[in-house]
Design an enzyme around this catalytic site. Structure first.
Site, PDB file in Angstrom:
ATOM      1  N   HIS A  30       0.852  -1.180   0.000  1.00  0.00           N
ATOM      2  CA  HIS A  30       0.000   0.000   0.000  1.00  0.00           C
ATOM      3  C   HIS A  30       0.893   1.238   0.000  1.00  0.00           C
ATOM      4  CE1 HIS A  30      -3.673   2.163   0.237  1.00  0.00           C
ATOM      5  NE2 HIS A  30      -3.408   2.714   1.413  1.00  0.00           N
ATOM      6  N   HIS A  42      -3.263   8.996   1.068  1.00  0.00           N
ATOM      7  CA  HIS A  42      -3.219   7.826   0.191  1.00  0.00           C
ATOM      8  C   HIS A  42      -4.573   7.612  -0.463  1.00  0.00           C
ATOM      9  CE1 HIS A  42      -4.792   5.182   3.640  1.00  0.00           C
ATOM     10  NE2 HIS A  42      -4.421   6.297   4.250  1.00  0.00           N
ATOM     11  N   CYS A 152      -3.332   2.898  -5.609  1.00  0.00           N
ATOM     12  CA  CYS A 152      -2.619   3.750  -4.660  1.00  0.00           C
ATOM     13  C   CYS A 152      -1.212   4.096  -5.132  1.00  0.00           C
ATOM     14  CB  CYS A 152      -2.571   3.079  -3.287  1.00  0.00           C
ATOM     15  SG  CYS A 152      -1.746   1.461  -3.271  1.00  0.00           S
TER      16      CYS A 152
END
Length: 264
Positions: A30, A42, A152
Site C-alpha cells: 500500500h 493515500h 494507490c
C-alpha cells in the site's frame, strides 16, 4: 537504502516522500505520500486499501491488515467517497514495515529490483509540489479506483511526477500491476522458445529476460503515452470524464512543440 530493500526509519522521512508498506505474505504493497506531522495521504477504494469488485477481493482483502473497531482520532475519511484519505503513519503502516519508493534510479538498479512497485526511472518533482498535489487531491479526489489502471501506487507516482497515462486501454500502469501481468506475459512468451532450447534453465532465463524487458518498457519513466498535467487541470478533466491528447501540428517551424492535454 540497499539493493534488495528500500526500508527506511521514521526519523529519516520528510514531507513529500513516497512511502509504502507490504501486506501479508508480500501479496501487495500500500502506497502513499508522507506530508509531515506523522500524516500520510493515500488513495483507496471507498476506504478499502484494494478492491476489484470481483472474487479476487477475497484474496486481497484477507491479506490486508485487520482494522480496529475504534476510529483513530488522527485519521480522516473522505466525506464524499472519492477515496483519497489522510491517515496517521501508524494506521497507514498497520503494523507493517516502512519502505520508501525510489525515483530516478539507474536502469541497472531498476532491473536489479525484481519486484515491481519499489522504484521508477522517472524523476520526482520538488517536495513542495508533491505535497501540494497530494493535499489538492485529498480535497478534490483522484477519480475512480481501479486496481490495474489507477491504484494507490499510481496516485503516489502522480503526486511525485505529475505524469498520467492517457491511453485508457492500457492495462497495468503501476509497478505492482506490471509485475503481476509481466510475470504471466513472460511465461506465455517464453513458452514457444521451448522449440529452440529444451534446457529448463534456458527457458527460465528467457522468461526472466522477457519479464525484465516488459517492466522496463512499461515504467512511467519510459512510456510514450505519458503526459504531464497540472493537478488543477487533472481534477477538472476527471470531473468531465475525459482526457484528450492534442498532438502537435506539423509546421515549418523547427522549434520543438509540446503535447498538450485538455478536457472536453
Amino acid at each position: 537504502m540497499g539493493l534488495l530493500s528500500n526500508r527506511v526509519t521514521r526519523e529519516s522521512l520528510k514531507a513529500g516522500d513516497h512511502i509504502y508498506s507490504w501486506r501479508t505474505a508480500y501479496i501487495y504493497a500500500h502506497h502513499g505520500i508522507y506530508i509531515g506531522d506523522d500524516k500520510v495521504i493515500h488513495f483507496t477504494r471507498r476506504g478499502q486499501e484494494v478492491g476489484t469488485g470481483t472474487v479476487l477481493d477475497v484474496l486481497l482483502v484477507s491479506s490486508g491488515p485487520i482494522k480496529s473497531q475504534e476510529l483513530c482520532p488522527n485519521c480522516t475519511t473522505s466525506e464524499d467517497g472519492h477515496g483519497v484519505v489522510v491517515s496517521c503513519l501508524n494506521c497507514f503502516l498497520a503494523g507493517g514495515v516502512l519502505y520508501k519508493f525510489e525515483y530516478a534510479v539507474s536502469p541497472a538498479l531498476f532491473l536489479a529490483k525484481a519486484r515491481g512497485g519499489t522504484c521508477t526511472l522517472a524523476v520526482s518533482d520538488e517536495d513542495e509540489i508533491v505535497v501540494h498535489r497530494a493535499k489538492y487531491l485529498l480535497e478534490n479526489g483522484f477519480g475512480c479506483y481501479n486496481l490495474f489502471k489507477k491504484n494507490c501506487e499510481d496516485f503516489a507516482i502522480y503526486c511525485k511526477t505529475g505524469h498520467v497515462v492517457v491511453d485508457e486501454g492500457t492495462i497495468g500502469r503501476s509497478g505492482q500491476a506490471i509485475s503481476t501481468i509481466g510475470g504471466s506475459l513472460a511465461a506465455v512468451l517464453s513458452s514457444p522458445l521451448r522449440f529452440v532450447t529444451t534446457n529448463v534453465y534456458g527457458i527460465a532465463v528467457t522468461a526472466v529476460g522477457v519479464y525484465c524487458v516488459s517492466r522496463y518498457a512499461a515504467d512511467i519513466g519510459m512510456r510514450s503515452d505519458v503526459v504531464k498535467i497540472q493537478v488543477e487541470d487533472l481534477t477538472r478533466s476527471l470531473a468531465v470524464g475525459l482526457l484528450r491528447v492534442i498532438e502537435p501540428q506539423i509546421s515549418m517551424n523547427l522549434a520543438p512543440q509540446s503535447t498538450q492535454i485538455v478536457s472536453q
